[in-house]
Enzyme design. Structure first.
Site, PDB file in Angstrom:
ATOM      1  CG  HIS A 123      -0.210  -3.455  -4.519  1.00  0.00           C
ATOM      2  ND1 HIS A 123      -0.763  -4.707  -4.655  1.00  0.00           N
ATOM      3  CD2 HIS A 123      -0.209  -3.193  -3.173  1.00  0.00           C
ATOM      4  CE1 HIS A 123      -1.096  -5.175  -3.467  1.00  0.00           C
ATOM      5  NE2 HIS A 123      -0.766  -4.285  -2.542  1.00  0.00           N
ATOM      6  CD  GLU A 138      -1.546  -1.260  -0.667  1.00  0.00           C
ATOM      7  OE1 GLU A 138      -0.606  -1.780  -0.014  1.00  0.00           O
ATOM      8  OE2 GLU A 138      -2.486  -1.918  -1.148  1.00  0.00           O
ATOM      9  CG  HIS A 191       2.337  -3.770   1.059  1.00  0.00           C
ATOM     10  ND1 HIS A 191       1.638  -4.183  -0.051  1.00  0.00           N
ATOM     11  CD2 HIS A 191       3.556  -4.384   0.983  1.00  0.00           C
ATOM     12  CE1 HIS A 191       2.386  -5.008  -0.764  1.00  0.00           C
ATOM     13  NE2 HIS A 191       3.553  -5.140  -0.163  1.00  0.00           N
ATOM     14  CD  GLU A 251      -0.239  -4.121   4.793  1.00  0.00           C
ATOM     15  OE1 GLU A 251      -0.551  -2.954   4.454  1.00  0.00           O
ATOM     16  OE2 GLU A 251      -0.470  -5.133   4.105  1.00  0.00           O
TER      17      GLU A 251
END
Length: 299
Positions: A123, A138, A191, A251
């Site tokens: 992102h 995030e 992430h 993640e």
């Protein structure tokens, strides 16, 4: 009397004398002298190198240096250099990310020497990614882990490329292109997760074709962090599916879980996560080398 300027506040400067005495004096009473050069200089060899307030990876960053910048050395402190900044203050830079007097003399080994790793903080810019239950973005947490991981990888001799090192928008195509252009040995997309259930917690490492890589990272990451092990799983993500280089998407944990996000934001956990990824990469490359030797023996 001569001394070294070690700090500045407004119109005042803090001076260290040769006998070890330190004190404050009005700046208008201090005449600049030429910097002693007998201790040499360090040269920044990686763009975006962090210069810190203290000789520790957890210390505050006071400046982000660029490739080729030079700083006078105040003293050597093991794996760190105390250097003088333009304003006369003293800050610290890790010895493994600089060269002394233009000659790289610190990173001569390392378990990842010769490896090129592309880190992709997920992102950024207009894309916040997920928002944690406490408001954590995030994109910011992804970048914090990437920057800490970069330092640890460089310490192990790796060449590290980031798809972003600040809050900017980067397309999925550009993220993959960085890995292809660099001929990366590994591409890692970083992430943090969310789930409708606030009780969901744990770490997952996704792969599209590189299962061995994902398994090595997942195992080492869980061992270092103590986070719940949700396994290495298949994931049909663009940065994995369209990427010809060995790749995985991590993640680290669930920011939708109040207890977990509090832990994930802590510098101590970020440091352990980075250590876990490094150990996973070391295991992966070791496995690859063993497999290649086995293939040659069969032939």
């Amino acid at each position: 009397t001569t001394g070294r300027v070690i700090a500045r506040e407004g119109d005042w400067v803090k001076i260290a004398l040769d006998d070890g005495t330190e004190g404050w004096v009005a700046g208008w009473l201090v005449a600049p002298a030429e910097e002693a050069s007998d201790r040499g200089t360090v040269v920044i060899v990686a763009d975006g190198t962090n210069i810190r307030k203290a000789p520790s990876l957890t210390a505050d960053i006071v400046r982000v240096a660029r490739l080729g910048e030079r700083y006078p050395i105040v003293e050597g402190l093991g794996d760190w250099y105390a250097v003088r900044l333009d304003d006369g203050s003293v800050a610290y830079v890790a010895a493994w990310v600089v060269s002394k007097d233009g000659v790289i003399d610190r990173v001569t080994g390392g378990r990842l020497l010769g490896r090129t790793i592309v880190l992709d903080p997920g992102h950024g810019g207009i894309d916040d990614g997920a928002t944690g239950i406490d408001g954590t973005k995030e994109k910011a947490l992804n970048l914090a882990v990437a920057l800490r991981l970069e330092e640890k990888l460089i310490a192990e001799g790796a060449t590290v490329i980031l798809t972003r090192r600040d809050d900017r928008t980067v397309s999925l195509q550009d993220r993959v292109a960085r890995a292809v252009t660099a001929g990366a040995d590994v591409f890692l997309s970083l992430h943090h997760n969310t789930h409708p259930s606030p009780a969901m917690r744990g770490t997952i490492t996704f792969y599209e074709r590189d299962q061995t890589l994902a398994q090595a990272i997942q195992a080492a990451l869980v061992a270092k962090t103590g986070l719940a092990d949700l396994g290495a799983r298949y994931g049909n993500y663009y940065v994995l599916r369209e990427n010809p280089r060995p790749s995985a998407l991590i993640e680290f944990g669930f920011i939708s879980n109040a207890a977990e996000v509090a832990v994930l934001k802590s510098p101590a956990m970020i440091d352990r996560e980075a250590e876990g990824v490094v150990e996973g990469l070391v295991r992966y490359f070791s496995t690859q080398q063993t497999a290649q030797k086995g293939t040659r023996a069969v032939r």
